[in-house]
Design a protein around this motif. Sequence first.
Motif, mmCIF file in Angstrom:
data_model
loop_
_atom_site.group_PDB
_atom_site.id
_atom_site.type_symbol
_atom_site.label_atom_id
_atom_site.label_comp_id
_atom_site.label_asym_id
_atom_site.label_seq_id
_atom_site.Cartn_x
_atom_site.Cartn_y
_atom_site.Cartn_z
ATOM 1 N N VAL A 205 0.876 -1.179 0.000
ATOM 2 C CA VAL A 205 0.000 0.000 0.000
ATOM 3 C C VAL A 205 0.909 1.223 0.000
ATOM 4 O O VAL A 205 1.829 1.324 0.805
ATOM 5 C CB VAL A 205 -0.909 0.022 1.257
ATOM 6 C CG1 VAL A 205 -1.798 1.259 1.244
ATOM 7 C CG2 VAL A 205 -1.754 -1.240 1.326
ATOM 8 N N ILE A 206 0.674 2.133 -0.954
ATOM 9 C CA ILE A 206 1.558 3.292 -1.116
ATOM 10 C C ILE A 206 0.800 4.570 -0.777
ATOM 11 O O ILE A 206 -0.292 4.810 -1.284
ATOM 12 C CB ILE A 206 2.076 3.365 -2.561
ATOM 13 C CG1 ILE A 206 2.905 2.118 -2.870
ATOM 14 C CG2 ILE A 206 2.895 4.617 -2.795
ATOM 15 C CD1 ILE A 206 3.220 1.947 -4.324
ATOM 16 N N LEU A 207 1.419 5.368 0.085
ATOM 17 C CA LEU A 207 0.839 6.638 0.497
ATOM 18 C C LEU A 207 1.388 7.712 -0.436
ATOM 19 O O LEU A 207 2.614 7.820 -0.579
ATOM 20 C CB LEU A 207 1.314 6.907 1.921
ATOM 21 C CG LEU A 207 0.411 7.657 2.878
ATOM 22 C CD1 LEU A 207 -0.969 7.045 2.897
ATOM 23 C CD2 LEU A 207 1.008 7.590 4.273
ATOM 24 N N VAL A 208 0.507 8.468 -1.119
ATOM 25 C CA VAL A 208 1.008 9.468 -2.070
ATOM 26 C C VAL A 208 0.427 10.845 -1.789
ATOM 27 O O VAL A 208 -0.675 10.982 -1.259
ATOM 28 C CB VAL A 208 0.671 9.096 -3.539
ATOM 29 C CG1 VAL A 208 1.441 7.886 -3.989
ATOM 30 C CG2 VAL A 208 -0.822 8.889 -3.739
ATOM 31 N N ARG A 209 1.206 11.870 -2.160
ATOM 32 C CA ARG A 209 0.702 13.236 -2.148
ATOM 33 C C ARG A 209 0.774 13.719 -3.597
ATOM 34 O O ARG A 209 1.856 13.751 -4.191
ATOM 35 C CB ARG A 209 1.586 14.087 -1.232
ATOM 36 C CG ARG A 209 1.656 15.576 -1.572
ATOM 37 C CD ARG A 209 0.396 16.342 -1.206
ATOM 38 N NE ARG A 209 0.249 17.495 -2.047
ATOM 39 C CZ ARG A 209 0.594 18.748 -1.713
ATOM 40 N NH1 ARG A 209 1.103 18.972 -0.541
ATOM 41 N NH2 ARG A 209 0.397 19.739 -2.549
ATOM 42 N N VAL A 210 -0.380 14.016 -4.161
ATOM 43 C CA VAL A 210 -0.421 14.442 -5.571
ATOM 44 C C VAL A 210 -0.024 15.919 -5.650
ATOM 45 O O VAL A 210 -0.572 16.750 -4.925
ATOM 46 C CB VAL A 210 -1.831 14.224 -6.166
ATOM 47 C CG1 VAL A 210 -1.851 14.614 -7.641
ATOM 48 C CG2 VAL A 210 -2.258 12.773 -5.990
ATOM 49 N N ILE A 211 0.954 16.232 -6.486
ATOM 50 C CA ILE A 211 1.392 17.629 -6.658
ATOM 51 C C ILE A 211 0.660 18.221 -7.870
ATOM 52 O O ILE A 211 0.006 19.239 -7.782
ATOM 53 C CB ILE A 211 2.934 17.711 -6.872
ATOM 54 C CG1 ILE A 211 3.681 16.944 -5.757
ATOM 55 C CG2 ILE A 211 3.406 19.160 -6.961
ATOM 56 C CD1 ILE A 211 3.646 17.523 -4.372
ATOM 57 N N ASP A 212 0.808 17.575 -9.033
ATOM 58 C CA ASP A 212 0.106 18.006 -10.266
ATOM 59 C C ASP A 212 -0.573 16.797 -10.879
ATOM 60 O O ASP A 212 -0.153 15.659 -10.647
ATOM 61 C CB ASP A 212 1.122 18.536 -11.302
ATOM 62 C CG ASP A 212 1.689 19.882 -10.892
ATOM 63 O OD1 ASP A 212 0.950 20.674 -10.301
ATOM 64 O OD2 ASP A 212 2.888 20.127 -11.159
ATOM 65 N N GLY A 213 -1.602 17.069 -11.727
ATOM 66 C CA GLY A 213 -2.270 15.961 -12.425
ATOM 67 C C GLY A 213 -3.228 15.205 -11.516
ATOM 68 O O GLY A 213 -3.556 15.647 -10.419
ATOM 69 N N THR A 214 -3.684 14.042 -11.994
ATOM 70 C CA THR A 214 -4.673 13.253 -11.261
ATOM 71 C C THR A 214 -4.279 11.784 -11.312
ATOM 72 O O THR A 214 -3.792 11.305 -12.339
ATOM 73 C CB THR A 214 -6.075 13.414 -11.917
ATOM 74 O OG1 THR A 214 -6.267 14.789 -12.249
ATOM 75 C CG2 THR A 214 -7.182 12.987 -10.989
ATOM 76 N N ILE A 215 -4.541 11.077 -10.210
ATOM 77 C CA ILE A 215 -4.307 9.623 -10.183
ATOM 78 C C ILE A 215 -5.661 8.938 -10.224
ATOM 79 O O ILE A 215 -6.539 9.269 -9.418
ATOM 80 C CB ILE A 215 -3.566 9.201 -8.897
ATOM 81 C CG1 ILE A 215 -2.080 9.545 -9.007
ATOM 82 C CG2 ILE A 215 -3.711 7.714 -8.627
ATOM 83 C CD1 ILE A 215 -1.231 8.984 -7.888
ATOM 84 N N ARG A 216 -5.834 7.994 -11.155
ATOM 85 C CA ARG A 216 -7.111 7.268 -11.255
ATOM 86 C C ARG A 216 -6.850 5.769 -11.229
ATOM 87 O O ARG A 216 -5.764 5.308 -11.556
ATOM 88 C CB ARG A 216 -7.805 7.594 -12.586
ATOM 89 C CG ARG A 216 -8.316 8.986 -12.691
ATOM 90 C CD ARG A 216 -9.073 9.202 -13.987
ATOM 91 N NE ARG A 216 -9.444 10.602 -14.111
ATOM 92 C CZ ARG A 216 -8.626 11.544 -14.556
ATOM 93 N NH1 ARG A 216 -7.411 11.229 -14.944
ATOM 94 N NH2 ARG A 216 -9.028 12.797 -14.632
#
Length: 597
Positions: A205-216
């Motif tokens: 399980v990966i914890l991410v912080r989105v800076i630009d764009g979108t994750i789907r």
Amino acid sequence: MTPLDKIRNFSIIAHIDHGKSTLADRLIQRTGGLSEREMSAQVLDNMDIEKERGITIKAQTVRLEWKGHVLNLMDTPGHVDFAYEVSRSLAACEGALLVVDAAQGVEAQTLANVYQSIEHDHEIIPVINKIDLPSAEPEKVKTEIEEIIGLDASNAVLSSAKSGIGIDEVLDAIVERIPAPKGDPDAPLKAMLVDSWYDPYLGVVILVRVIDGTIRKGQQVKFMATGTTHLIDRVGAFTPKLENLPDLGPGEIGFITAQIKEVAQARVGDTLTDAKKPAAEPLPGFKEVQPVVFCGLFPVDAADFEKLRESISKLRLNDASFSFEMETSAALGFGFRCGFLGLLHLEIIQERLMREYDLDLITTAPSVVYQIELTHGGGHIDLHNPADMPEPNKIETISEPWIQAVIYVPDEYLGSILKLCQDRRGIQQNLTYVGGRAQATYELPLNEVVFDFYDRLKSLSKGYASFDYEQIGYREGDLVKMGILVNEEPVDALSMIVHRSTAETRGRGMVERLKELIPRHMFKIPIQAAIGGKVIARETISALRKDVTAKCYGGDATRKRKLLDKQKKGKAKMREYGSVSIPQEAFIAALRMGDDA
């Protein structure tokens, strides 16, 4: 997708036991993240060791809702061993709550993490906690924050996480004072990997912080540091319950899973981007985490070796900063040489192996990584195990890692703490006073600190001193390998690298302690500490002997002499062929040698 102006990302900075986890509990409770029935103390510290010791080991995030805003809380470890993880968690936020105990004031760890937070240009909100304690002095603590850290504490929030005082004010301050994140939803995807852990059902399980764009969900993403691509099969956030979401937009913090089997593939600080439309360059700040302290782990019962191998491999699934390789020792049998981020990390791994996997372990003395330059252009090697040290004539120079330590201590204990640092080859850099406490800055060799420095510091200051350090690189030193010989046989597990000036004291302490620990045999046993061929300390365990002259009565003295000479010859023969059995307790006690030895 949440609009950018409605998002607030913040972390909580605090010293051990200043109420960070309790404050996180109250914030979750107040925003309705969990119902009364689901609440438990220290919700985000989900390991038993975390709860017992009152420390945070793994970073956790939780998404809270307050007055139409989404608040992403990052609960970070406070300890210096996990400084890199903390720096990544702070890089994912725009602000921080600085929690200070109203009775204890500013401590060393608080300081280290606050400076990191200031470097990331964060908006810092001071929160003075535990104001309901009889010994609380909020005004004094405000002055300390202003004098030591240089932050304006006039609008600090006064609270008591335990009694629930000031929790609404903390939440309002987060919304009003912490800036909203920036980001472009149409730019190529850029997301920072803040943390990762292994789940037996979901994989990594990966914890991410989105800076630009979108994750789907269903998107192909590329990890820029490792160069691997993966298909995302789940996107979501913790509230603190797991909640699936259709996507994560700029400024949002959440988790993804992508059928990754090992945490080592998902490195903290890596940048995720779209595989088809990648970002031009990764986010700054990524670095490989290097182990700092090494020690050998051996099972007490040799039959547990396979069990130990399996247990270490399982732990490694969840902790990529921990490394291991197999090693053998003449005294201890088969085991593993393991690398750790620091002493606390070593202690936690050891405790988890003993608890979660029911193993009895022997740990050899912790050592640091030495850099050795070889003669005649032989290049340089990194030495992890003192037993592998090359011959002295092949060594040009040896360098050891140094640290800069900041120690906070009440005035009355300052003298003994300064002496301790002096004894450990410390170089004083600075000494300042704030209120009734002194702040001492020292440069120390890491080798002198990994042994028992922290225990000594706590006992000399009756637990009041706090200590924080950072590495400042390698320096050359007059270092030698000290070997221990029992009955003229070297014991590899007890060899250590020491500074020449302290070798004699260390050696004498070790042989005296071993003399008490090794049981007497039928023959005399010499115990020696040696540097190369030169013995620097020696003790002798006298032999157990039978009174062979007991049956002599009357007659000439030569009868007794004859019997004693015969016994003496037998003892000499025995010593030549006899082997000394060193009990496991002797190893464990000898390796825990303190300054009193």
